[in-house]
Design a protein around this motif. Sequence first.
Motif, short mmCIF file in Angstrom:
data_model
loop_
_atom_site.label_atom_id
_atom_site.label_comp_id
_atom_site.label_asym_id
_atom_site.label_seq_id
_atom_site.Cartn_x
_atom_site.Cartn_y
_atom_site.Cartn_z
N VAL A 12 0.86 -1.18 0.00
CA VAL A 12 0.00 0.00 0.00
C VAL A 12 0.90 1.23 0.00
CG1 VAL A 12 -1.66 1.35 1.36
CG2 VAL A 12 -1.89 -1.13 1.22
N SER A 13 0.55 2.20 -0.84
CA SER A 13 1.25 3.48 -0.83
C SER A 13 0.21 4.59 -0.70
CB SER A 13 2.10 3.67 -2.09
OG SER A 13 1.29 3.63 -3.24
N ILE A 27 4.47 4.15 2.83
CA ILE A 27 4.46 2.85 2.17
C ILE A 27 4.24 1.82 3.26
CG2 ILE A 27 6.97 2.49 2.27
CD1 ILE A 27 6.50 1.32 -0.70
N ALA A 28 3.49 0.77 2.93
CA ALA A 28 3.13 -0.24 3.92
C ALA A 28 3.08 -1.62 3.29
CB ALA A 28 1.78 0.09 4.54
N ASP A 37 1.78 -2.44 8.17
CA ASP A 37 3.03 -2.05 8.82
C ASP A 37 3.63 -0.96 7.94
OD1 ASP A 37 5.43 -1.89 10.18
OD2 ASP A 37 6.21 -3.79 9.41
N MET A 38 3.56 0.30 8.43
CA MET A 38 3.87 1.47 7.60
C MET A 38 5.14 2.20 8.02
SD MET A 38 0.26 3.41 7.12
CE MET A 38 -0.85 2.91 8.40
N CYS A 54 4.18 3.26 11.76
CA CYS A 54 2.79 3.14 12.17
C CYS A 54 2.32 1.71 11.94
CB CYS A 54 1.93 4.10 11.34
SG CYS A 54 0.18 4.09 11.75
N LYS A 55 1.54 1.19 12.88
CA LYS A 55 0.83 -0.07 12.73
C LYS A 55 -0.65 0.28 12.64
CE LYS A 55 4.48 -2.64 13.62
NZ LYS A 55 5.11 -3.54 12.71
#
Length: 89
Positions: A12-13, A27-28, A37-38, A54-55
């Motif tokens: 994921v972006s 980005i994750a 998990d970012m 960031c979680k």
Amino acid sequence: MQFVYQQTGDIVSCTYAGGRIRSGHLIALVDGQGNLDMRYHQVNDKGEITTGICKSTPEQLPNGKIRMHEKWQWTSGDCSEGESLLEEL
């Protein structure tokens, strides 16, 4: 603040801006349960670059939209931490 997410497979972006943030990116990786998990970096209105981790745990709302429960920590500056809720518009 508005976040615009894209997902390809388990990546994921996102780009975001608003308030005191002039430009931000994250980005994750997404696990099998949909948790993210970012890592993120951004430029604020003082011209400073800040970074963090960031979680995020998704919640499906009754209206079909997603709410993200986030636990974050700055990896620059004061290294403070906190929690946020983000909801799909």
